[in-house]
Design a protein around this motif. Structure first.
Motif, PDB file in Angstrom:
ATOM      1  N   TYR A 274       0.829  -1.209   0.000  1.00  0.00           N
ATOM      2  CA  TYR A 274       0.000   0.000   0.000  1.00  0.00           C
ATOM      3  C   TYR A 274       0.863   1.258   0.000  1.00  0.00           C
ATOM      4  O   TYR A 274       0.626   2.199  -0.761  1.00  0.00           O
ATOM      5  CB  TYR A 274      -0.938   0.021   1.202  1.00  0.00           C
ATOM      6  CG  TYR A 274      -1.645   1.354   1.352  1.00  0.00           C
ATOM      7  CD1 TYR A 274      -2.768   1.646   0.577  1.00  0.00           C
ATOM      8  CD2 TYR A 274      -1.153   2.328   2.223  1.00  0.00           C
ATOM      9  CE1 TYR A 274      -3.395   2.881   0.677  1.00  0.00           C
ATOM     10  CE2 TYR A 274      -1.772   3.565   2.323  1.00  0.00           C
ATOM     11  CZ  TYR A 274      -2.882   3.840   1.546  1.00  0.00           C
ATOM     12  OH  TYR A 274      -3.491   5.068   1.639  1.00  0.00           O
ATOM     13  N   SER A 278       0.871   3.710  -3.198  1.00  0.00           N
ATOM     14  CA  SER A 278       0.245   5.011  -3.012  1.00  0.00           C
ATOM     15  C   SER A 278       1.213   6.157  -3.305  1.00  0.00           C
ATOM     16  O   SER A 278       0.855   7.124  -3.979  1.00  0.00           O
ATOM     17  CB  SER A 278      -0.280   5.126  -1.582  1.00  0.00           C
ATOM     18  OG  SER A 278      -0.808   6.406  -1.334  1.00  0.00           O
ATOM     19  N   THR A 291      -8.379   5.764   0.181  1.00  0.00           N
ATOM     20  CA  THR A 291      -7.633   4.731  -0.545  1.00  0.00           C
ATOM     21  C   THR A 291      -7.292   3.555   0.357  1.00  0.00           C
ATOM     22  O   THR A 291      -7.275   2.405  -0.079  1.00  0.00           O
ATOM     23  CB  THR A 291      -6.339   5.312  -1.145  1.00  0.00           C
ATOM     24  OG1 THR A 291      -5.538   5.897  -0.104  1.00  0.00           O
ATOM     25  CG2 THR A 291      -6.640   6.346  -2.204  1.00  0.00           C
ATOM     26  N   TYR A 295      -8.257  -0.135  -0.396  1.00  0.00           N
ATOM     27  CA  TYR A 295      -7.151  -1.082  -0.529  1.00  0.00           C
ATOM     28  C   TYR A 295      -7.382  -2.301   0.359  1.00  0.00           C
ATOM     29  O   TYR A 295      -7.218  -3.443  -0.077  1.00  0.00           O
ATOM     30  CB  TYR A 295      -5.825  -0.409  -0.178  1.00  0.00           C
ATOM     31  CG  TYR A 295      -4.652  -1.350  -0.273  1.00  0.00           C
ATOM     32  CD1 TYR A 295      -3.984  -1.541  -1.473  1.00  0.00           C
ATOM     33  CD2 TYR A 295      -4.224  -2.070   0.843  1.00  0.00           C
ATOM     34  CE1 TYR A 295      -2.917  -2.418  -1.574  1.00  0.00           C
ATOM     35  CE2 TYR A 295      -3.164  -2.949   0.751  1.00  0.00           C
ATOM     36  CZ  TYR A 295      -2.514  -3.109  -0.445  1.00  0.00           C
ATOM     37  OH  TYR A 295      -1.462  -3.999  -0.534  1.00  0.00           O
ATOM     38  N   CYS A 299      -7.790  -6.125  -0.179  1.00  0.00           N
ATOM     39  CA  CYS A 299      -6.832  -7.023   0.465  1.00  0.00           C
ATOM     40  C   CYS A 299      -7.542  -8.173   1.179  1.00  0.00           C
ATOM     41  O   CYS A 299      -7.114  -9.332   1.100  1.00  0.00           O
ATOM     42  CB  CYS A 299      -5.972  -6.232   1.445  1.00  0.00           C
ATOM     43  SG  CYS A 299      -4.635  -7.186   2.189  1.00  0.00           S
ATOM     44  N   GLN A 341      -6.427  -2.200  -8.382  1.00  0.00           N
ATOM     45  CA  GLN A 341      -5.758  -1.063  -7.760  1.00  0.00           C
ATOM     46  C   GLN A 341      -5.642   0.099  -8.724  1.00  0.00           C
ATOM     47  O   GLN A 341      -5.864   1.261  -8.372  1.00  0.00           O
ATOM     48  CB  GLN A 341      -4.355  -1.473  -7.279  1.00  0.00           C
ATOM     49  CG  GLN A 341      -4.352  -2.339  -6.039  1.00  0.00           C
ATOM     50  CD  GLN A 341      -2.962  -2.582  -5.517  1.00  0.00           C
ATOM     51  OE1 GLN A 341      -2.195  -1.645  -5.321  1.00  0.00           O
ATOM     52  NE2 GLN A 341      -2.610  -3.839  -5.306  1.00  0.00           N
ATOM     53  N   VAL A 345      -8.783   1.505  -6.686  1.00  0.00           N
ATOM     54  CA  VAL A 345      -8.194   1.957  -5.422  1.00  0.00           C
ATOM     55  C   VAL A 345      -7.469   3.287  -5.588  1.00  0.00           C
ATOM     56  O   VAL A 345      -7.709   4.253  -4.848  1.00  0.00           O
ATOM     57  CB  VAL A 345      -7.225   0.882  -4.866  1.00  0.00           C
ATOM     58  CG1 VAL A 345      -6.582   1.402  -3.573  1.00  0.00           C
ATOM     59  CG2 VAL A 345      -7.964  -0.419  -4.598  1.00  0.00           C
TER      60      VAL A 345
END
Length: 349
Positions: A274, A278, A291, A295, A299, A341, A345
């Motif tokens: 992450y 990010s 986020t 995330y 996950c 993602q 995300v």
């Protein structure tokens, strides 16, 4: 009459650049900009200015094609955007037929908010092997890892309107990697791509090209591989910790051992993944709370899928091989997670 500015980025061109300017002028392009990217001689650029009225923008040293493109776009927006509709980039080696240049401009006229690409056919037997391999490989990477279906990722024939030029000019990259970055960022910037089939022309096996197969390929793929390196590193941490915990918890029953090893390994690897994704990969500017929530929703679902896949297959192949079973299961989940993602995300607004 085409109400577009034609741009010719160039390094050490031969007299073909004069022929290109002549054809563009005959077709009625409102303005031609030539970028001299640190060439050893100014002679041909002087002739372009005198014979065809070209604006010549000169770099004191070779900065790279990407910088040349951005130099031209900046000049165009400052000087001509009020009276013209966009720019079309044309390579200086005469490998873009003038009719194809016009076809891309016509496509842009019908789709002013799009990035228009002149797309070559790489099944043509006249295509040099290194060009065929490079383009096909990059296209597969784009399709698999970026969700972009583009037939010709390295085309130099590109047309773009005034609405999207300010967005494209801020994209990173100085050399051939800029052209790749431009395509990658269209998804984040919500810029549609239109491809126009063009003639596949290679003169003398593309010997005049300044593309360095090693150095420039590294620059191009560095951008794409940057998207997957974080997840690969996290996967290595996850699998390594899973193996270690499986050994340490060997006295527990198979079902509980797999569950605990999967969960604890995923907590550590996900925190690493992450943070890197990010900050460095997707460069998200969104609220971290938002986020982070998305995330970890992903996950948790991915962890459950990993556990279910490993446990289910262990019933078939035996519980002594769960680490080996986990490898293919998590590889499939990795590809799926990457796309989620990228598109949910950390999707940029």
């Amino acid at each position: 009459m085409y109400n577009y500015c034609a741009v010719i980025p160039s390094l050490d061109p031969d007299e073909r650049i004069l022929s290109i300017a002549g054809k563009l002028s005959d077709k009625g392009f409102g303005k031609i900009i030539a970028v001299n990217d640190g060439s050893r001689s100014d002679e041909l650029f002087i002739r372009l200015r005198e014979e065809y009225g070209c604006d010549v923008l000169t770099h004191c040293v070779n900065f790279g094609k990407g910088r040349g493109m951005k130099t031209a776009m900046n000049h165009y927006m400052n000087e001509y955007s009020a009276s013209m509709d966009g720019v079309v980039f044309v390579d200086s080696d005469d490998q873009h037929h003038i009719d194809d240049v016009c076809a891309c401009c016509e496509c842009l006229s019908e789709n002013p908010g799009c990035l228009v690409l002149g797309s070559r056919d790489f099944s043509d037997p006249n295509v040099p092997p290194r060009s065929r391999f490079g383009n096909r490989t990059t296209s597969r990477f784009f399709r698999l890892f970026c969700g972009l279906s583009i037939n010709d990722t390295q085309t130099g024939l590109r047309a773009m309107g005034n609405d999207i030029i300010p967005k494209l000019v801020t994209i990173g990259g100085e050399r051939f990697d800029y052209e790749t970055n431009m395509l990658l960022e269209t998804k984040n910037l919500d810029i549609p791509i239109k491809e126009v089939p063009i003639k596949t022309i290679y003169i003398e096996d593309n010997k005049q090209s300044h593309f360095n197969p090693i150095k420039d390929s590294i620059a191009i793929y560095k951008t794409i591989l940057g998207y997957i390196s974080s997840s690969l590193a996290a996967a290595a941490i996850d699998i390594g910790l899973y193996w270690l915990l499986s050994v340490l918890l060997g006295g527990l029953g198979g079902k509980l051992r797999i569950a605990l090893s999967t969960v604890f390994a995923r907590i550590v690897s996900s925190l690493f993944n992450y943070t890197v994704n990010s900050k460095a990969v997707f460069k998200s500017s969104e609220n971290p709370k938002r986020t982070l929530l998305k995330y970890y929703t992903l996950c948790i679902l991915q962890t459950a899928a990993s556990y279910g896949g490993v446990y289910g297959l262990s019933l078939i192949f035996g519980q002594d091989h769960t680490t080996l079973i986990k490898l293919p299961v998590d590889c499939l989940l990795f590809l799926l997670s990457f796309k989620i993602q990228q598109n949910w995300v950390f999707k940029r607004k």
